[in-house]
Design a protein around this motif. Structure first.
Motif, short mmCIF file in Angstrom:
data_model
loop_
_atom_site.label_atom_id
_atom_site.label_comp_id
_atom_site.label_asym_id
_atom_site.label_seq_id
_atom_site.Cartn_x
_atom_site.Cartn_y
_atom_site.Cartn_z
N PHE A 90 0.81 -1.21 0.00
CA PHE A 90 0.00 0.00 0.00
C PHE A 90 0.85 1.27 0.00
O PHE A 90 0.30 2.37 0.05
CB PHE A 90 -0.93 0.00 1.22
N THR A 91 2.16 1.09 -0.04
CA THR A 91 3.04 2.26 -0.06
C THR A 91 2.76 3.09 -1.30
O THR A 91 2.73 2.57 -2.42
CB THR A 91 4.52 1.82 -0.05
N GLY A 92 2.52 4.39 -1.11
CA GLY A 92 2.24 5.27 -2.23
C GLY A 92 0.79 5.30 -2.66
O GLY A 92 0.40 6.06 -3.54
N ARG A 93 -0.07 4.45 -2.02
CA ARG A 93 -1.47 4.41 -2.43
C ARG A 93 -2.43 4.78 -1.31
O ARG A 93 -3.65 4.75 -1.52
CB ARG A 93 -1.83 3.01 -2.95
N ILE A 94 -1.94 5.06 -0.12
CA ILE A 94 -2.84 5.36 0.99
C ILE A 94 -2.55 6.73 1.57
O ILE A 94 -1.43 7.24 1.52
CB ILE A 94 -2.73 4.29 2.11
N THR A 95 -3.61 7.34 2.11
CA THR A 95 -3.51 8.58 2.87
C THR A 95 -4.45 8.46 4.06
O THR A 95 -5.44 7.72 4.01
CB THR A 95 -3.92 9.80 2.02
N VAL A 96 -4.13 9.19 5.15
CA VAL A 96 -4.96 9.20 6.36
C VAL A 96 -5.30 10.65 6.66
O VAL A 96 -4.41 11.50 6.74
CB VAL A 96 -4.24 8.54 7.55
N SER A 97 -6.59 10.91 6.84
CA SER A 97 -7.05 12.28 7.10
C SER A 97 -8.08 12.25 8.21
O SER A 97 -8.65 11.20 8.55
CB SER A 97 -7.65 12.89 5.83
N ASN A 98 -8.34 13.42 8.81
CA ASN A 98 -9.33 13.53 9.87
C ASN A 98 -10.73 13.40 9.30
O ASN A 98 -11.00 13.74 8.14
CB ASN A 98 -9.18 14.88 10.60
N VAL A 99 -11.66 12.97 10.17
CA VAL A 99 -13.06 12.80 9.75
C VAL A 99 -13.86 13.99 10.26
O VAL A 99 -14.39 13.97 11.37
CB VAL A 99 -13.64 11.49 10.30
N GLY A 100 -13.90 15.03 9.49
CA GLY A 100 -14.72 16.20 9.80
C GLY A 100 -14.50 16.72 11.20
O GLY A 100 -13.38 16.85 11.68
N ASP A 101 -15.64 17.01 11.90
CA ASP A 101 -15.58 17.53 13.25
C ASP A 101 -15.65 16.45 14.30
O ASP A 101 -15.76 16.72 15.50
CB ASP A 101 -16.71 18.54 13.48
N LYS A 102 -15.63 15.17 13.90
CA LYS A 102 -15.69 14.07 14.84
C LYS A 102 -14.29 13.59 15.16
O LYS A 102 -13.34 13.86 14.44
CB LYS A 102 -16.53 12.93 14.26
#
Length: 619
Positions: A90-102
């Motif tokens: 999954f190297t180069g294919r994944i990102t992690v971001s926050n879920v809105g205001d939760k």
């Protein structure tokens, strides 16, 4: 597994916090599964709620290896850094971001592959505030290709004791594995002992896709001969199940013959001497069994026939009688028979003289005859192009012209026996030099310069003439149409008028030549030219434009003369006598009449605008 430099410190703090605050916990919320099409992007949410606010926490994502139960980390993040692990699928294919205001994060996987169908684990460590873990199963879907069905080409007998293979169906490159269902008409087929068998072969391709092959084995009956069999593939897609149906196929069913029917195929209606009679025999079995024909009075003598058809050529009244057809079914070895009665009436074929076709020269005469021997009185009618041109056995053609050419058909009937008739025909060809209408006079035309003129010629002759054109006085002309019928040739040219033009249309064949001339002169009236070939709508427009231009020129000329007269540029006279008479000296207008001693007289009427206020010089 590689950890960041401060991971050991965080791990130590976590262990200490857990031992001191065993009651602290984290509530994890994750979906059981996430479904996505192959090649699309997948989002896996991970939501968490701490029982108490942590001072620091870290989030890690793991994936279960497909070949073992071990887990592999693909992402690490804390308050200070976010790291995607190197060397994973999954190297180069994944990102992690926050879920809105939760409180939570979203793991996004780009360009999802078949091998991505695994369990993904989200692990949250809040140190003293507690820790938690959740998982989501990622499911990947890719629809298979349309099902391909292929039937058995050989016939299948209803006497087979066991089900026989009748068709195969294949659905290629689907994920997950598709399923195949067979249909007879609109009814689904389910395996039944001794009646229906379904053999399935599933193949996992090296690419990871599934290919499913299904074979239908079926015990056929006579009723299946007109039934369509088809297969349907069902497959999973995100959130639904879809289906795709193959085309329907028909199978060849073999069954024994039980009934034989014999009838006269041709001719329709009554039969007369000289006809070719076809008698057909048909059974209700498939394939058709071999047939044997014979006459009732000669049952031991087999007649020569072709498969299921007995052909009697040039029958006579002696061929009347009862004809029989016998069949022997090779499965049951039972003989089945049918019969038909044939009655032959007699009227000999019509004999036409001259036969087939006859060539005549223009001006010649010809007598054609049509005779048919019959046992009854006959009546003969001659037709040409569907129109009656004569009655009786003889047809007189005198002083032949090109209109004489064509096909003449004689029909001989027996009034006392409707349906007993015969016919013959002769094709008359009139040969001669080309002939054109009004070829003896020249066609004269007058057109404006720059216009296109259409000229046409039609020549009648046999052999068919060719038409050529000679145009003098114009370099811009072209042949726009050439067509031919059986007896004539038509040619159309379009000529641009740039000067006086002479055009010749020459029609030629082996018998001679004829020409027609056209003379085109330029019109003296100014015309509005066109660069396109002439169309009828142009004529009216040109006349209107010419009239408007003439009116404008006269108005300009009158204005110039009036202006010069007011300025004194026009002397009162030269060598002749001039009289100026003022009439109606009122404000309505001034009329000036100019007379000279010359033989021509001109009167110019000028209407004043200022009335009596004009001075003597102005008048």
């Amino acid at each position: 597994m590689a950890f960041p430099k401060n991971s050991f410190l965080l791990l130590f703090v976590l262990i200490c916090s857990l031992s001191l605050n065993a009651w602290a916990k984290v509530d994890m919320t994750m979906e059981e599964s996430v479904e996505v099409y192959l090649g699309d992007s997948a989002g896996i949410p991970c939501q968490y709620v701490f029982s108490e606010q942590p001072r620091a926490f870290m989030i890690q994502w793991f994936v279960r290896n497909p070949s073992s139960s071990s887990r592999e980390r693909i992402y690490y993040g804390d308050n200070a850094q976010q790291i995607v692990d190197d060397g994973t699928d999954f190297t180069g294919r994944i990102t992690v971001s926050n879920v809105g205001d939760k409180e939570g994060v979203l793991l996004t996987i780009q360009d999802v592959q078949l091998t991505d169908e695994r369990e993904f684990f989200c692990q949250v460590n809040g140190m003293a505030a507690g820790n938690g873990e959740g998982k989501t199963h990622l499911r990947v879907f890719d629809p298979p290709m349309a099902p391909v069905i292929e039937g058995v080409h050989a016939g299948i007998s209803v006497t087979n004791e066991l089900p026989s293979k009748i068709a195969s169906c294949e659905a290629r490159n689907g994920f997950p594995r598709p399923n195949i269902t067979w249909y007879r008409g609109i009814s689904p087929l389910t395996p039944t002992h001794g009646q229906i068998n379904v053999v399935i072969l599933v193949t996992r391709e090296s690419s990871g896709f599934y290919t499913v092959q299904s074979e239908l084995q079926y015990k056929v009956a006579k009723e299946d001969k007109d039934v369509l069999f088809s297969c349907e593939v069902s497959y999973y897609v995100p959130g639904a199940v879809r289906t795709a149906e193959s085309k329907g196929i028909n199978i060849t069913v073999h069954y024994p013959t039980t009934v034989v029917e014999l009838w006269k195929e041709s001719p329709q209606g009554l039969v007369k001497e000289g006809d070719t009679v076809e008698i057909r025999c048909q059974g209700d079995g498939n394939p058709p069994p071999p047939f044997t024909f014979n006459r009732e009075q000669e049952q031991e003598t087999a007649l020569e026939a072709s498969d299921d058809t007995l052909v009697l050529r040039e029958v006579t009244r002696g061929d009347s009688g009862v004809y029989q057809c016998r069949s022997l079914d090779l499965d049951t070895y039972e003989e089945v028979m049918g019969d038909v009665q044939l009655i032959v009436h007699y009227l000999d074929p019509a004999l036409v003289v001259p036969k087939d076709s006859e060539i005549m020269f223009k001006g010649e005469s010809l007598t054609a005859t049509c005779n048919a021997l019959s046992s009854l009185e006959t009546f003969t009618v001659w037709f040409k192009n569907g129109q009656q041109v004569g009655t009786g056995h003889m047809l007189f053609l005198q002083d032949a012209t090109y209109d004489t050419a064509g096909e003449y058909v004689c029909e001989v009937t027996v009034p006392s026996l409707p349906g007993l008739h015969t016919s013959g025909s002769v094709h008359i060809i009139v040969q001669g030099a080309p002939q054109m209408k009004d070829a003896d006079r020249e066609v004269e035309m007058e057109e404006g310069a720059g216009k296109w003129v259409n000229l046409s010629c039609e020549a009648h002759a046999h052999p068919l003439p060719t038409i050529s054109w000679t145009v003098t006085g114009s370099q811009s002309w072209r042949e726009v149409l050439t067509s031919a019928t059986e007896h004539s040739t038509i040619s159309l040219v379009s000529v641009k008028v740039t000067s006086d033009i002479t055009a010749f249309c020459n029609a030629t064949n082996e018998m001679g030549t004829e020409a027609k001339s056209f003379s085109i002169s330029i019109s003296a009236i100014p015309m509005v030219t066109s660069t396109a070939p002439y169309s009828p709508a142009e004529g009216n427009g040109v006349i209107i434009v010419v009239v408007i231009i003439c009116i404008l020129l006269l108005a300009v000329l009158a204005s110039v003369l009036y202006f010069l007269h007011k300025k004194g540029k026009i002397p009162c006279g030269r060598s002749g006598k001039q009289e100026i008479t003022k009439e109606n000296p009122n404000k309505d207008g001034i009329v000036v009449e100019m007379k000279t001693d010359t033989k021509t007289e001109e009167a110019v009427l000028l209407k004043g605008v200022s009335g009596d206020k004009n001075g003597p010089s102005d008048q």
